[in-house]
Design an enzyme around this catalytic site. Structure first.
Site, PDB file in Angstrom:
ATOM      1  N   LEU A   1       0.669  -1.049  -0.197  1.00  0.00           N
ATOM      2  CA  LEU A   1       0.205   0.179  -0.376  1.00  0.00           C
ATOM      3  C   LEU A   1       0.910   0.948  -0.349  1.00  0.00           C
ATOM      4  O   LEU A   1       0.616   2.385  -0.211  1.00  0.00           O
ATOM      5  CB  LEU A   1      -0.910   0.087   1.450  1.00  0.00           C
ATOM      6  CG  LEU A   1      -2.253  -1.028   1.257  1.00  0.00           C
ATOM      7  CD1 LEU A   1      -2.689  -1.294   2.350  1.00  0.00           C
ATOM      8  CD2 LEU A   1      -2.777  -0.471   0.290  1.00  0.00           C
ATOM      9  N   MET A   2       1.826   1.296   0.746  1.00  0.00           N
ATOM     10  CA  MET A   2       3.096   2.360   0.786  1.00  0.00           C
ATOM     11  C   MET A   2       3.408   2.568  -0.238  1.00  0.00           C
ATOM     12  O   MET A   2       3.917   3.884  -1.239  1.00  0.00           O
ATOM     13  CB  MET A   2       4.078   2.282   2.189  1.00  0.00           C
ATOM     14  CG  MET A   2       3.187   2.318   3.623  1.00  0.00           C
ATOM     15  SD  MET A   2       4.647   1.619   4.582  1.00  0.00           S
ATOM     16  CE  MET A   2       5.614   2.880   4.846  1.00  0.00           C
TER      17      MET A   2
ATOM     18  N   LYS B   1      -2.865   8.110   9.874  1.00  0.00           N
ATOM     19  CA  LYS B   1      -2.662   8.640   9.184  1.00  0.00           C
ATOM     20  C   LYS B   1      -2.649   8.378   7.940  1.00  0.00           C
ATOM     21  O   LYS B   1      -1.957   7.801   7.405  1.00  0.00           O
ATOM     22  CB  LYS B   1      -1.505   9.672   9.429  1.00  0.00           C
ATOM     23  CG  LYS B   1      -1.624  10.690   8.491  1.00  0.00           C
ATOM     24  CD  LYS B   1       0.244  11.710   8.503  1.00  0.00           C
ATOM     25  CE  LYS B   1       1.163  12.423   7.738  1.00  0.00           C
ATOM     26  NZ  LYS B   1       1.770  13.633   7.578  1.00  0.00           N
TER      27      LYS B   1
ATOM     28  N   ASP C   1       1.117  14.002   0.083  1.00  0.00           N
ATOM     29  CA  ASP C   1       1.748  14.694   0.765  1.00  0.00           C
ATOM     30  C   ASP C   1       2.502  15.657  -0.105  1.00  0.00           C
ATOM     31  O   ASP C   1       4.128  15.565  -0.424  1.00  0.00           O
ATOM     32  CB  ASP C   1       1.637  14.566   2.052  1.00  0.00           C
ATOM     33  CG  ASP C   1       2.143  16.052   2.526  1.00  0.00           C
ATOM     34  OD1 ASP C   1       2.565  17.410   2.295  1.00  0.00           O
ATOM     35  OD2 ASP C   1       3.234  15.644   4.140  1.00  0.00           O
TER      36      ASP C   1
ATOM     37  N   SER D   1       2.458  25.105   1.384  1.00  0.00           N
ATOM     38  CA  SER D   1       3.273  25.578   1.266  1.00  0.00           C
ATOM     39  C   SER D   1       4.512  24.182   0.875  1.00  0.00           C
ATOM     40  O   SER D   1       5.180  23.198   2.004  1.00  0.00           O
ATOM     41  CB  SER D   1       3.822  25.351   2.760  1.00  0.00           C
ATOM     42  OG  SER D   1       2.427  25.658   4.167  1.00  0.00           O
TER      43      SER D   1
ATOM     44  N   LYS E   1       6.589  21.675  -0.421  1.00  0.00           N
ATOM     45  CA  LYS E   1       7.699  20.683  -0.135  1.00  0.00           C
ATOM     46  C   LYS E   1       8.512  21.669  -1.959  1.00  0.00           C
ATOM     47  O   LYS E   1       7.958  21.224  -2.541  1.00  0.00           O
ATOM     48  CB  LYS E   1       7.547  18.833  -0.108  1.00  0.00           C
ATOM     49  CG  LYS E   1       6.602  19.116   1.226  1.00  0.00           C
ATOM     50  CD  LYS E   1       6.566  17.552   0.944  1.00  0.00           C
ATOM     51  CE  LYS E   1       6.112  16.861   3.007  1.00  0.00           C
ATOM     52  NZ  LYS E   1       6.396  17.494   3.696  1.00  0.00           N
TER      53      LYS E   1
ATOM     54  N   ARG F   1       3.836   9.511  -1.089  1.00  0.00           N
ATOM     55  CA  ARG F   1       2.760   8.888  -1.650  1.00  0.00           C
ATOM     56  C   ARG F   1       2.344   7.734  -0.457  1.00  0.00           C
ATOM     57  O   ARG F   1       1.949   6.674   0.049  1.00  0.00           O
ATOM     58  CB  ARG F   1       3.164   7.602  -2.653  1.00  0.00           C
ATOM     59  CG  ARG F   1       4.012   6.974  -2.603  1.00  0.00           C
ATOM     60  CD  ARG F   1       4.725   5.921  -4.313  1.00  0.00           C
ATOM     61  NE  ARG F   1       6.067   5.394  -3.744  1.00  0.00           N
ATOM     62  CZ  ARG F   1       7.436   5.273  -4.027  1.00  0.00           C
ATOM     63  NH1 ARG F   1       7.517   6.536  -3.922  1.00  0.00           N
ATOM     64  NH2 ARG F   1       7.939   4.256  -4.442  1.00  0.00           N
TER      65      ARG F   1
ATOM     66  N   ASP G   1       2.696   8.370   2.389  1.00  0.00           N
ATOM     67  CA  ASP G   1       2.543   9.417   3.237  1.00  0.00           C
ATOM     68  C   ASP G   1       0.999   9.084   4.326  1.00  0.00           C
ATOM     69  O   ASP G   1       0.895   9.571   4.910  1.00  0.00           O
ATOM     70  CB  ASP G   1       2.178  10.314   2.973  1.00  0.00           C
ATOM     71  CG  ASP G   1       2.466  11.528   3.971  1.00  0.00           C
ATOM     72  OD1 ASP G   1       3.083  10.664   5.948  1.00  0.00           O
ATOM     73  OD2 ASP G   1       1.885  12.905   4.432  1.00  0.00           O
TER      74      ASP G   1
ATOM     75  N   GLU H   1      -0.380  18.475   7.652  1.00  0.00           N
ATOM     76  CA  GLU H   1      -1.204  18.321   7.847  1.00  0.00           C
ATOM     77  C   GLU H   1      -1.779  17.460   8.657  1.00  0.00           C
ATOM     78  O   GLU H   1      -3.471  17.187   8.856  1.00  0.00           O
ATOM     79  CB  GLU H   1      -1.689  18.423   6.035  1.00  0.00           C
ATOM     80  CG  GLU H   1      -1.373  16.972   5.624  1.00  0.00           C
ATOM     81  CD  GLU H   1       0.239  16.328   5.686  1.00  0.00           C
ATOM     82  OE1 GLU H   1       1.281  17.279   6.166  1.00  0.00           O
ATOM     83  OE2 GLU H   1       0.866  15.451   5.650  1.00  0.00           O
TER      84      GLU H   1
ATOM     85  N   ARG I   1      -1.706  16.257  11.402  1.00  0.00           N
ATOM     86  CA  ARG I   1      -1.666  16.715  12.994  1.00  0.00           C
ATOM     87  C   ARG I   1      -3.429  16.972  12.859  1.00  0.00           C
ATOM     88  O   ARG I   1      -3.960  17.334  13.474  1.00  0.00           O
ATOM     89  CB  ARG I   1      -1.205  17.591  13.829  1.00  0.00           C
ATOM     90  CG  ARG I   1      -0.795  18.701  12.472  1.00  0.00           C
ATOM     91  CD  ARG I   1       0.282  19.633  13.548  1.00  0.00           C
ATOM     92  NE  ARG I   1       1.586  19.019  13.158  1.00  0.00           N
ATOM     93  CZ  ARG I   1       2.775  19.422  13.063  1.00  0.00           C
ATOM     94  NH1 ARG I   1       3.231  20.416  14.711  1.00  0.00           N
ATOM     95  NH2 ARG I   1       3.330  19.221  12.569  1.00  0.00           N
TER      96      ARG I   1
END
Ligand code: BES
Ligand code: MG
Ligand code: ZN
Length: 505
Positions: A188-189, A268, A273, A278, A280, A289, A291, A352, A354
């Site tokens: 998945l990651m 999470k 992300d 802001s 990256k 991918r 995240d 994001e 948090r």
């Protein structure tokens, strides 16, 4: 116990056994003058060959060092290829400075090496020496052989592994499930973000839970539900993307008594992300991918707990969305309201994780949880602090810390306790416009700790732990039994932790 047939040297030409491989372990000698120190299975195999293996090993080179291997061809009719792997010393066990069980780690590493050698030789079926710990051996085999090649035309050779010469198949099967659980998280990651969208992620987990449908309930909550829940922080992140958010909620009811307080796991689930407004830097941004590693490890743990039939209730929660820059995205200085009514000034849209976890943690409290454990690739600062050696654990509970720590010693996928001082809380509660700021006042200093302090503002439960898994997200070559790529860590530690709660009185 299964015994070998002792047909020496006559390599059979007519059956599929021809393709079988064998992985056998050998320890390092403890004293200079002692002879090779075989595992029980290797010794039995050697006796079956009248000491031939011992002889071949000593004439073929120096004693096998830990993690090294040597292949012998044609020495046994059933096993045309035999790989002997170095297990290191036989004595160590739990090491109090390394905080892991060295024997288990050595077995995982050695077995993975042996299996890979046979994979390169295109051996389709491999028998594995349990090396005194069939679960660790199975984990080494399953984790070591994994490679993500879904989008390649040329696939890695598929190898099946099975236990050699042991009656403890239950431990082997447990190791297979632990390994496969981590591999699910790795898949998945690693998978690209244009494939693993929030909806796709939820579908895969639903599929994986389907075999356990008698004990599992799944909700794929859509945007309207998220709005009804007043999850303003989560929604503020998701609205920057064209991809609709999903709040995935999975219930595994392993305890016949459904009123037993559940373990609630929260992950999470940022499927990509970019940082948002802001933004990256572009270099290395592709890694974001992964995240959703928190969601992946947490949901894979629930799947594994179901497969292992743990007698406890577990709820998995995963807020899933992308963090993208757009005309609708959060802007620095925006103020949003979380589910518990607290307002947050979004000073950096790249903080994001948090925001989405704040709402998920509030929601977790509604289940009368025995404990809440969240996992998140939350901060680059966590990687700076511990690197990939261990997951950082921030917890308000010594009991929970002990449970997680014990589990991580068994799995070798380590945790390390980090502080939740008021010192950090002060840095996130000092906001010009709102109750909280989503970054610490001294932005870079103690970044992992200020992020944890922020999450704590959404927790009232007495047993909560936040696992910052940003540092352990990917593997270069630090964990020898994982190939390069997304690691799926710390899935096995979460599973072992849940196993511990299952056996608690
Ligand atoms: N997903 C990242 C953290 C991350 C970094 C995970 C590297 C894995 C590897 C997170 O959303 C993030 O961007 N955090 C910021 C927070 C900062 C803006 C306060 C960070 O760490 O830079
Ligand atoms: Mg970010
Ligand atoms: Zn992130």
């Amino acid at each position: 116990m299964r015994s070998h047939s002792c047909r020496l040297f006559s390599v059979s030409r007519n059956n599929s056994n021809c393709k079988k491989g064998l992985v056998l372990g050998v320890y390092e000698k403890e004293k200079e003058d002692s002879s090779l120190y075989f595992t029980e299975a290797a010794d039995k195999f050697d006796r079956c060959l009248s000491g031939k293996l011992r002889e071949l090993l000593s004439i073929s080179g120096p004693p096998l060092k830990k993690g090294k291997s040597r292949v012998f061809y044609g020495i046994h009719e059933d096993f045309p290829s035999v790989v002997v792997v170095g297990l290191g010393k036989n004595s160590p066990g739990v090491c109090n400075t390394e905080n892991w069980d060295t024997c288990k780690e050595n077995i995982r590493a050695a077995v993975s090496v042996g299996c890979r050698v046979l994979q390169d030789l295109e051996v389709p079926l491999v028998e594995v020496d349990p090396c005194g710990d069939p679960q660790a051996a199975a984990e080494g085999a399953i984790l070591g052989l994994f490679e993500y090649d879904e989008f390649k035309q040329k696939k890695k050779f598929a190898v099946k592994t099975q236990l050699h010469c042991s009656s403890d198949s239950a431990a082997w099967e447990r190791g297979v499930l632990y390994g496969e659980g981590q591999n699910l998280a790795r898949r998945l990651m690693e998978a690209p973000a244009n494939h693993v969208t929030p909806a796709f992620f939820a579908d895969i987990i639903e599929q994986k839970l389907a075999p356990f449908s008698d004990k599992v309930v799944i909700h794929k909550r859509q945007k309207s539900w998220i709005e009804e829940q007043h999850m303003g922080a989560f929604l503020s992140v998701s609205k920057g993307s064209e991809e609709p958010p999903v709040f995935l909620e999975i219930h595994y009811n392993g305890n016949a008594d459904s009123s037993q307080p559940p373990l609630v796991l929260v992950g999470k689930g940022i499927t990509f992300d970019s940082g948002g407004i802001s933004l990256k830097p572009s270099s290395g941004m592709d890694a974001m991918r992964a995240d959703m590693a928190g969601a992946a490890t947490v949901c894979s743990s629930v799947v594994t707990a179901a497969a292992l039939k743990f007698p406890i209730n577990i709820i998995g929660l995963a807020p899933l969305c992308e963090n993208m820059p757009s005309g609708k995205a959060n802007k620095p200085g925006d103020v949003v309201k979380a589910k518990n009514g607290k307002t947050i000034q979004v000073d950096n849209t790249d903080a994001e994780g948090r925001l989405i976890l704040a709402d998920a943690l509030c929601y977790a409290h509604g289940f009368n949880p025995k404990a809440i454990v969240n996992a998140a690739t939350l901060t680059g600062a966590m990687d700076v602090a511990l690197g990939s050696a261990a997951t950082g654990v921030f917890t308000n509970s010594d009991w929970l810390w002990n449970q997680l720590h014990r589990a991580s010693i068994v799995t070798g996928d380590r945790v390390w306790r980090m502080p939740l001082f008021q010192h950090y809380t002060k840095q996130v509660t000092d906001s010009q416009l709102a109750d909280l700021s989503n970054i610490g006042k001294y932005s870079r200093s103690g970044g992992a700790c200020t992020a944890a302090a922020f999450l704590r503002e959404f927790v009232t439960a007495p047993h909560w732990a936040h696992l910052d898994i940003a540092g352990v997200m990917s593997n270069k070559d630090e964990t020898p039994y994982l190939r390069k790529g997304m690691s799926g860590r710390p899935t096995r530690t979460l599973v072992e932790f849940a196993a511990g709660l299952s056996t608690e009185a």
